[in-house]
Write an enzyme that holds these catalytic residues in place. Structure first.
Site, PDB file in Angstrom:
ATOM      1  N   ARG A 233      54.301  58.227  94.515  1.00 28.61           N
ATOM      2  CA  ARG A 233      54.264  56.951  95.209  1.00 28.61           C
ATOM      3  C   ARG A 233      55.106  57.026  96.481  1.00 28.61           C
ATOM      4  NH1 ARG A 233      54.821  52.661  90.098  1.00 28.61           N
ATOM      5  NH2 ARG A 233      53.124  53.609  88.870  1.00 28.61           N
TER       6      ARG A 233
ATOM      7  N   ARG B  79      64.120  55.346  91.651  1.00 28.50           N
ATOM      8  CA  ARG B  79      62.919  55.100  92.455  1.00 28.50           C
ATOM      9  C   ARG B  79      62.610  56.357  93.260  1.00 28.50           C
ATOM     10  NH1 ARG B  79      60.744  50.128  93.221  1.00 28.50           N
ATOM     11  NH2 ARG B  79      62.668  49.138  92.535  1.00 28.50           N
TER      12      ARG B  79
ATOM     13  N   GLU C 295      63.516  47.804  84.577  1.00 25.30           N
ATOM     14  CA  GLU C 295      62.163  48.023  84.046  1.00 25.30           C
ATOM     15  C   GLU C 295      61.951  49.488  83.674  1.00 25.30           C
ATOM     16  OE1 GLU C 295      57.713  48.702  85.669  1.00 25.30           O
ATOM     17  OE2 GLU C 295      59.023  47.466  86.910  1.00 25.30           O
TER      18      GLU C 295
ATOM     19  N   SER D  76      55.648  48.645  81.943  1.00 24.40           N
ATOM     20  CA  SER D  76      54.840  47.443  82.159  1.00 24.40           C
ATOM     21  C   SER D  76      53.546  47.611  81.385  1.00 24.40           C
ATOM     22  CB  SER D  76      54.523  47.247  83.642  1.00 24.40           C
ATOM     23  OG  SER D  76      55.614  46.711  84.344  1.00 24.40           O
TER      24      SER D  76
ATOM     25  N   ARG E 100      63.042  57.284  83.873  1.00 18.59           N
ATOM     26  CA  ARG E 100      63.924  56.162  83.548  1.00 18.59           C
ATOM     27  C   ARG E 100      64.432  56.246  82.117  1.00 18.59           C
ATOM     28  NH1 ARG E 100      62.575  50.805  87.133  1.00 18.59           N
ATOM     29  NH2 ARG E 100      62.437  51.922  89.129  1.00 18.59           N
TER      30      ARG E 100
END
Length: 426
Positions: free
Chosen positions: A264, A279, A351, A354, A393
């Site tokens: 990403r 990130r 987070e 999801s 994570r």
């Protein structure tokens, strides 16, 4: 993508649902585009009918010896043929205009999704476990402090090789990351009933259109010099496995999982989470995808969430489940649960997964359908996707929650078989 007939029949409800997501009313614009398309198609059909009739009249005129009338009809047919050829190009453009307008409109939220503008409007569903208690007096360290001190987390070399938002893992920490990913795959395939898939990491733009990353979010993607994109999530290839297919209802629900690297650009996160691994441009994630019949999808969302939660519970990591509000949901979702793991080093929940139900939103873009059992009826499937969970994570969470006073990290018991029995790293 939406059914324009449904929008026409439910325009007020459509606009009201868009308003909940912070989007302007769009029903009138979409209906006008569709009316232009339908009107043009009607004129083409009339022209084709007249061409067929005139062609028959030519023969009659010639049979009666009326060459002037026959020639006039021949000229008329030639003009109609030219009109139809040009009209077919116009029809393609009108269809493309309607599809382009609908492609940038987000999915509609379910009625039980809380309203809100951003993450402040998210609602806590439940917590699991307790925050860890440490036997040392200093504040818990963040993962990058622990990793750099152990010499197994090297951001400087990664920056030299690739720039910012990359990391080079070494030794025991690299092995721990691999162990976490393998552990997740085993849980989902052996306990949760998912089929393991090893998909391509490069896909065509059509696959990204199907799962709604394109055209709206192209800046978040890495594109090769050719016609391929690096996947931002394994959701893309896994969901597109059923693109263009008609499945038997007996095949549903279809559940697949993959452990892949994801890529990403993080175009919208400048200045956020610049330290550490939170990130990254490249990261590993265990993805869950389900394809269901429409009446199965809501229950499947709860099942998928439980599968992701199970990973964290086996790892002994404290977390909370949040229902995302309308302003914080992803573009293609109808409802989303976030799992936020507790990170002692940050003194915050972050987070880690999801899980979303998309209804038939992606299926319409992909033309993914199923045949209703004992019937000739064909309908669109429903799709769901979730992180089961983000490996990087999870590595962060394990290091911060299992840290010791001397900077070492205790390996959770469920991971020790993947670490050749190692109980502690560092």
């Amino acid at each position: 993508m939406f059914d324009i007939r449904w929008i026409r029949e439910n325009s007020e409800a459509f606009d009201k649902a868009l308003a909940r997501r912070g989007y302007e009313a769009s029903a009138a614009k979409l209906i006008a585009l569709d009316e232009a398309r339908r009107s043009h198609i009607a004129s083409l059909q009339e022209a084709q009918e007249r061409r067929n009739a005139a062609s028959k009249e030519i023969g009659k005129a010639k049979a009666s010896g009326d060459e002037a009338a026959a020639q006039a009809l021949i000229d008329e047919v030639a003009k109609i043929k030219s009109f139809i050829q040009e009209g077919e190009e116009v029809e393609r453009r009108l269809i493309a205009d309607l599809e382009a307008a609908m492609a940038v409109i987000p999915n509609l939220p379910l009625d039980d999704v809380p309203d809100g503008e951003d993450e402040a409007g998210n609602v806590e569903v439940r917590k699991w476990g307790e925050k860890p208690k440490f036997e040392f007096n200093h504040p818990p360290k963040e993962h990058f402090e622990l990793g750099e001190a152990q010499g197994g987390m090297d951001f400087a070399t990664a920056a030299k090789l690739s720039g910012s938002r990359f990391v080079l893992l070494k030794g025991q920490i690299a092995r721990l990351e691999r162990a976490i990913g393998q552990f997740m795959l085993d849980v989902h395939t052996q306990q949760n009933g998912y089929m393991e898939v090893s998909p391509p990491l490069l896909v065509h733009g059509s696959a990204l259109y199907g799962t709604s990353q394109l055209p709206k979010f192209e800046e978040d993607l890495f594109k090769t010099g050719g016609e391929h994109y690096l996947i931002p999530t394994a959701e893309v290839p896994l969901t597109n496995m059923v693109a263009g297919e008609i499945l038997a209802e007996d095949e549903l629900p279809l559940r697949v999982t993959a452990l892949t690297y994801c890529f990403r650009s993080e175009a919208g996160s400048a200045g956020r989470d610049t330290r550490g691994m939170l990130r990254q441009h490249q990261f590993m994630k265990c993805e869950l995808v389900s394809v269901t019949a429409p009446d199965q999808s809501i229950d499947e969302l709860e099942r998928m969430l439980a599968c992701a939660e199970k990973v964290l519970e086996l790892l002994g990591l404290h977390y909370r489940v949040m229902t995302l509000c309308t302003g914080d949901m992803g573009f293609g979702a109808r409802k989303t649960y976030d799992i936020e793991v507790w990170l002692p080093g940050q003194d915050a929940y972050r987070e880690i997964s999801s899980c979303s139900v998309c209804g038939d939103f992606q299926a319409r873009r992909m033309n993914a359908r199923y045949r209703v059992k004992d019937s000739k009826q064909i309908g669109h499937v429903h799709t769901l996707n979730g992180s089961g969970v983000a490996v990087g994570r999870a590595l962060i969470a394990v290091m911060e929650n299992y840290q010791n006073a001397d900077g070492s990290v205790t390996v959770p018991e469920v991971l020790r078989p993947y670490m050749n029995g190692l109980e502690k790293i560092g």
